[in-house]
Design an enzyme around this catalytic site. Sequence first.
Site, PDB file in Angstrom:
ATOM      1  N   ARG A   1       0.819  -1.223   0.000  1.00 18.09           N
ATOM      2  CA  ARG A   1       0.000   0.000   0.000  1.00 18.09           C
ATOM      3  C   ARG A   1       0.843   1.259   0.000  1.00 18.09           C
ATOM      4  O   ARG A   1       0.392   2.319  -0.434  1.00 18.09           O
ATOM      5  CB  ARG A   1      -1.002  -0.012   1.163  1.00 18.09           C
ATOM      6  CG  ARG A   1      -2.136  -1.033   0.969  1.00 18.09           C
ATOM      7  CD  ARG A   1      -3.272  -0.797   1.956  1.00 18.09           C
ATOM      8  NE  ARG A   1      -2.776  -0.828   3.324  1.00 18.09           N
ATOM      9  CZ  ARG A   1      -2.835  -1.890   4.121  1.00 18.09           C
ATOM     10  NH1 ARG A   1      -3.405  -3.007   3.708  1.00 18.09           N
ATOM     11  NH2 ARG A   1      -2.338  -1.830   5.337  1.00 18.09           N
TER      12      ARG A   1
ATOM     13  N   GLU B   1       4.142  -9.786  15.894  1.00 19.27           N
ATOM     14  CA  GLU B   1       3.527 -10.279  17.138  1.00 19.27           C
ATOM     15  C   GLU B   1       3.912 -11.746  17.349  1.00 19.27           C
ATOM     16  O   GLU B   1       4.338 -12.131  18.432  1.00 19.27           O
ATOM     17  CB  GLU B   1       2.009 -10.123  17.033  1.00 19.27           C
ATOM     18  CG  GLU B   1       1.308 -10.195  18.378  1.00 19.27           C
ATOM     19  CD  GLU B   1      -0.210 -10.051  18.201  1.00 19.27           C
ATOM     20  OE1 GLU B   1      -0.917 -10.276  19.195  1.00 19.27           O
ATOM     21  OE2 GLU B   1      -0.653  -9.745  17.079  1.00 19.27           O
TER      22      GLU B   1
END
Lengths: 177, 177
Positions: B61, B98
């Site tokens: 993006r 994460e």
Amino acid sequence: MISNELSGFVRNIKDFPKQGIMFRDITTLLKEPKALNKTLELLFEKAEIAAPTKVAGIESRGFIFGGMLANRLNVGFIPIRKPGKLPAKTISQTYELEYGTDKLEIHEDAVQPGDRILIHDDLLATGGTALAACSLVEKLGGIVVQNSFIIELSFLNGRSKLRSYDVVSLINYSSEE
Amino acid sequence: MISNELSGFVRNIKDFPKQGIMFRDITTLLKEPKALNKTLELLFEKAEIAAPTKVAGIESRGFIFGGMLANRLNVGFIPIRKPGKLPAKTISQTYELEYGTDKLEIHEDAVQPGDRILIHDDLLATGGTALAACSLVEKLGGIVVQNSFIIELSFLNGRSKLRSYDVVSLINYSSEE
């Protein structure tokens, strides 16, 4: 700088992504402001005639000039993405690869019926990806007014797959060499 | 349209890509020409002050406004990509997620020593991706003059990870809601 001079900014890389393929690398064009501007202006000249109401870019390299082109035309930009990337409701289209298949997705609300869509990608090879993108736009009631590419590998005959569409490319390679 | 009005064009999508995450979707901003132009102009105003010699966009993006911003600034564009995508000689940087790690790559010849690089991505979350991009630029002798984002999730505290850099964002969310 004339259109043909652009090809001097494309780097040829042997055997990428695999043996026997000559990869046409546009990163060397992108990093030169004059070549980048010239590319955009040439794409814009062709795009203006097609009068799109939106530009769709195909992930990932199609996002680079796709975004610029939308801005230059003063229309909206639509991303056409790999599966699982778009967060809202999507429709998808499967297409054939040399071995196996791949899939593209578009948001259902990206195209309104009657929207005039210009589809941009950096490279036209066999045309499978672009044709899948055209199908997505048409499933949503959009009209594909142009398929626009920087580079065309005409020896792979992608234009025949896209024969019902306006196809524009700036630099052509007629063989793998 | 003022900066805050931009947030009205961002769509909130619950539980994407997984339970408990509110995804901030910019596709609804991209398809509105006024919102797209305004976003670019606001990024440009901030970018101009940093006087970059190149804009680097983070896949995928970050390619959309990264390309537009490079063109608007009249400088070159550099893609920073996922592993295996860039065809010439690259260097890479691993960063923590994460669960597990991920990796970014840049072409070795994308940055010259002393180049002033603006790094653009659409979203600042924990800052891990942006910090990896900064490391890549610096390994090649470049100077990171700005990290520019459309959206910042300030509750994830990405700015603290980027505290040695100029960080710019247009829309902030201070909580997941």
